[in-house]
Design a protein around this motif. Sequence first.
Motif, PDB file in Angstrom:
ATOM      1  N   LYS A 248      54.062  -2.178  30.246  1.00 14.24           N
ATOM      2  CA  LYS A 248      54.975  -3.673  29.920  1.00 14.24           C
ATOM      3  C   LYS A 248      56.166  -3.733  30.924  1.00 14.24           C
ATOM      4  CE  LYS A 248      54.026  -3.343  24.897  1.00 14.24           C
ATOM      5  NZ  LYS A 248      54.697  -3.048  23.615  1.00 14.24           N
ATOM      6  N   GLU A 249      56.506  -2.610  31.548  1.00  9.47           N
ATOM      7  CA  GLU A 249      57.606  -2.737  32.567  1.00  9.47           C
ATOM      8  C   GLU A 249      56.951  -3.116  33.873  1.00  9.47           C
ATOM      9  OE1 GLU A 249      58.676  -0.417  28.938  1.00  9.47           O
ATOM     10  OE2 GLU A 249      56.968  -0.118  30.597  1.00  9.47           O
ATOM     11  N   GLY A 250      55.821  -3.157  34.058  1.00 11.31           N
ATOM     12  CA  GLY A 250      55.196  -3.557  35.398  1.00 11.31           C
ATOM     13  C   GLY A 250      54.655  -2.499  35.989  1.00 11.31           C
ATOM     14  N   GLU A 251      54.989  -1.132  35.600  1.00 17.52           N
ATOM     15  CA  GLU A 251      54.567   0.144  36.372  1.00 17.52           C
ATOM     16  C   GLU A 251      52.924   0.232  36.269  1.00 17.52           C
ATOM     17  OE1 GLU A 251      54.893   4.932  36.177  1.00 17.52           O
ATOM     18  OE2 GLU A 251      55.848   3.746  34.706  1.00 17.52           O
TER      19      GLU A 251
ATOM     20  N   ILE B  29      49.693   2.489  36.761  1.00 21.40           N
ATOM     21  CA  ILE B  29      49.280   3.910  36.664  1.00 21.40           C
ATOM     22  C   ILE B  29      47.782   3.954  37.097  1.00 21.40           C
ATOM     23  CG2 ILE B  29      49.071   6.040  34.991  1.00 21.40           C
ATOM     24  CD1 ILE B  29      51.129   4.469  33.378  1.00 21.40           C
ATOM     25  N   PRO B  30      47.476   4.348  38.439  1.00 20.84           N
ATOM     26  CA  PRO B  30      45.996   4.333  38.752  1.00 20.84           C
ATOM     27  C   PRO B  30      45.443   5.747  37.773  1.00 20.84           C
ATOM     28  CG  PRO B  30      47.441   5.518  40.274  1.00 20.84           C
ATOM     29  CD  PRO B  30      48.497   4.817  39.256  1.00 20.84           C
ATOM     30  N   LEU B  31      44.224   5.287  37.419  1.00 25.20           N
ATOM     31  CA  LEU B  31      43.382   6.403  36.959  1.00 25.20           C
ATOM     32  C   LEU B  31      44.102   7.106  35.634  1.00 25.20           C
ATOM     33  CD1 LEU B  31      41.962   8.185  39.847  1.00 25.20           C
ATOM     34  CD2 LEU B  31      41.120   6.385  38.690  1.00 25.20           C
ATOM     35  N   ASN B  32      44.514   6.135  34.747  1.00 29.37           N
ATOM     36  CA  ASN B  32      45.170   6.674  33.581  1.00 29.37           C
ATOM     37  C   ASN B  32      44.213   7.249  32.659  1.00 29.37           C
ATOM     38  OD1 ASN B  32      47.338   6.813  31.597  1.00 29.37           O
ATOM     39  ND2 ASN B  32      46.228   5.482  30.447  1.00 29.37           N
ATOM     40  N   GLN B  33      44.654   8.450  31.918  1.00 28.93           N
ATOM     41  CA  GLN B  33      43.771   9.311  31.429  1.00 28.93           C
ATOM     42  C   GLN B  33      44.204   9.002  29.602  1.00 28.93           C
ATOM     43  OE1 GLN B  33      43.351  13.439  32.171  1.00 28.93           O
ATOM     44  NE2 GLN B  33      43.230  12.832  34.297  1.00 28.93           N
ATOM     45  N   THR B  34      43.205   8.570  28.930  1.00 32.50           N
ATOM     46  CA  THR B  34      43.217   8.394  27.486  1.00 32.50           C
ATOM     47  C   THR B  34      42.047   9.140  26.695  1.00 32.50           C
ATOM     48  OG1 THR B  34      43.904   6.186  27.957  1.00 32.50           O
ATOM     49  CG2 THR B  34      43.473   6.651  25.636  1.00 32.50           C
ATOM     50  N   ASP B  35      42.840  10.030  25.650  1.00 28.44           N
ATOM     51  CA  ASP B  35      41.819  10.408  24.852  1.00 28.44           C
ATOM     52  C   ASP B  35      40.768   9.946  24.102  1.00 28.44           C
ATOM     53  OD1 ASP B  35      42.563  13.159  25.485  1.00 28.44           O
ATOM     54  OD2 ASP B  35      44.101  13.111  24.152  1.00 28.44           O
ATOM     55  N   ILE B  36      39.694  10.047  23.937  1.00 31.15           N
ATOM     56  CA  ILE B  36      38.500   9.619  23.226  1.00 31.15           C
ATOM     57  C   ILE B  36      38.283  10.581  21.785  1.00 31.15           C
ATOM     58  CG2 ILE B  36      36.032   8.456  22.982  1.00 31.15           C
ATOM     59  CD1 ILE B  36      36.509   7.671  25.788  1.00 31.15           C
ATOM     60  N   ASN B  37      38.487  10.005  20.742  1.00 33.67           N
ATOM     61  CA  ASN B  37      38.400  10.948  19.491  1.00 33.67           C
ATOM     62  C   ASN B  37      36.912  10.946  19.219  1.00 33.67           C
ATOM     63  OD1 ASN B  37      38.730  12.487  17.332  1.00 33.67           O
ATOM     64  ND2 ASN B  37      39.431  10.702  15.935  1.00 33.67           N
ATOM     65  N   VAL B  38      36.297  12.204  19.314  1.00 25.75           N
ATOM     66  CA  VAL B  38      34.881  12.532  19.200  1.00 25.75           C
ATOM     67  C   VAL B  38      34.888  13.541  17.912  1.00 25.75           C
ATOM     68  CG1 VAL B  38      33.978  12.089  21.442  1.00 25.75           C
ATOM     69  CG2 VAL B  38      35.051  14.443  21.036  1.00 25.75           C
ATOM     70  N   GLY B  39      35.789  13.486  17.004  1.00 27.94           N
ATOM     71  CA  GLY B  39      35.670  14.246  15.794  1.00 27.94           C
ATOM     72  C   GLY B  39      36.838  15.510  15.813  1.00 27.94           C
TER      73      GLY B  39
END
Length: 422
Positions: free
Chosen positions: A247-250, A252-262
Motif C-alpha cells: 500500500k505504501e508503493g514498495e 516486492i519481487p518474488l514475494n512468498q506466501t504460504d498456501i495452507n495444505v492442511g
Amino acid sequence: VCLFSMAANVLEEDSMEQDIESPVTIHQPKLPKQAREDLPKNIGKECAKRKIQRYVRKDGKCNVHHGNVRETYRYLTDIFTTLVDLKWRFNLLIFVMVYTVTWLFFGMIWWLIAYMRGDMDHIGDSTWTPCVSNLNGFVSAFLFSIETETTIGYGYRVITDKCPEGIILLLVQSVLGSIVNAFMVGCMFVKISQPKKRAETLVFSTNAVISMRDGKLCLMFRVGDLRNSHIVEASIRAKLIKSKQTKEGEFIPLNQTDINVGYYTGDDRLFLVSPLIISHEINQQSPFWEISKAQLPKEELEIVVILEGMVEATGMTCQARSSYITSEILWGYRFTPVLTLEDGFYEVDYNSFHETYETNTPVYSAKELAEMASRAELPLTWSVSSKLDQHAELETEEEEKNQEDQNERNGDVANLENESKV
C-alpha cells in the motif's frame, strides 16, 4: 529528425524487449497456407510475452544464481560444506590433488634433510648412518613419504635413531596425514551418502488441478514415492511466488506466501505409502480467493511445493521440490485414480500418475461462488426483515393513536372546567 529518433527508440525498445522477455527463439509449426493466414499476426509476440521465468524448476533445482558476492572468504570458513557442494569431477580432482601435494611436500622435506646431512655423498658407505636407510634421491624420498603417510611400510626404507629432525618430521607427517585422511574420507563419505538421489524417486504430478471437492473449490496436486522404503515423518508445504506492491508503493519481487495444505488439520503430515492427492481449500485466507477461470491465465504466479522427510535407510533428511506455473494449473479437472485392489494387495499404476480427466466445475472464483450462495439466502432474510419492519410500524401507529385519544380527552376535560367556572 524527430521521426527518425522516435523510430530508432521504438526499434531499440523492441530489441530490449526481445532480449529480456524472449531469449529463446520460438519456432512456429509448419501449417498450410490458409491456416497460416487465419492465425493472428501477433501470436508469436503474445506467446513470448506470456513466458514466465521459473523460480524453481520442475526437477526441484532453484533457478537462482548468486552474483557479485564479495565476501567469498565465507566459503573458505566452511570449507567442508564447500567441498561437499562441489560437483563430483571437482571433488575427485581435489581429493587426488590434496594427497599428491601432501606426499610431494613431505617427500621434498625428507630429501632436503638427507641432502643437508650429507647422506647423498655417502651412498653405499657402510660406516655412515643416514637419516633414512636406502634413500638415494628425490624419487626414493617421495616413495618413503607415501609409505609414511599411508602406513604401508615395505621395510626397505626405514628411519634411523641417529636423526632427531627426521623423528620430528615423522611425527608431524603422521599427525597431518591422519587429519587429511579424516577430512577427505569424511568429505567423500558425506558426498556419497547425500540424500539428493533419494529425492529422485519422489515424484510430483506434471499439472495441478482446480475442481470442486466436498462442495468447495480446491487446488490439488499429486505426490508419490517410487521406492518400497518409505520416507519417515514426511510433510508437505507449498508457497505462492508472486510479485506484489504494498500500500505504501514498495515493490516486492518474488514475494512468498504460504498456501495452507492442511497445517491446522494435520493433513500436511503424510503417510506416503501410495500416491496421495494434496488439497488446498480456496477460502477467504487463500491467495486464490478472487481468481476465476478466465483470470487464471492472466496471473503471473508460481506454486512451489516442498516434500521433506527422513530416509528410512540412513535417517538423513531428504527434500524434494517442484513447481507449477499458471499454464500448468488445469481448471475443471481431476486426477485419474491409480490405486486398485488386487488379490491380497493394492496395485499402483504409475502410468496414470500424471493423467487427469475433465469434470463439471464452475468457472467463477471462490469469492463469487460465496456471494452467489449468500444471494440465494437473501429472500428469506428480506421476508423476515420486512415482517419485523411492518410489526414495528404497526406498533408506532398504535402508539400515535393512543397519544391522540389521550390528548382529546385532556382537551374535553379542560373545556368542562372552563365552562363550570363561567
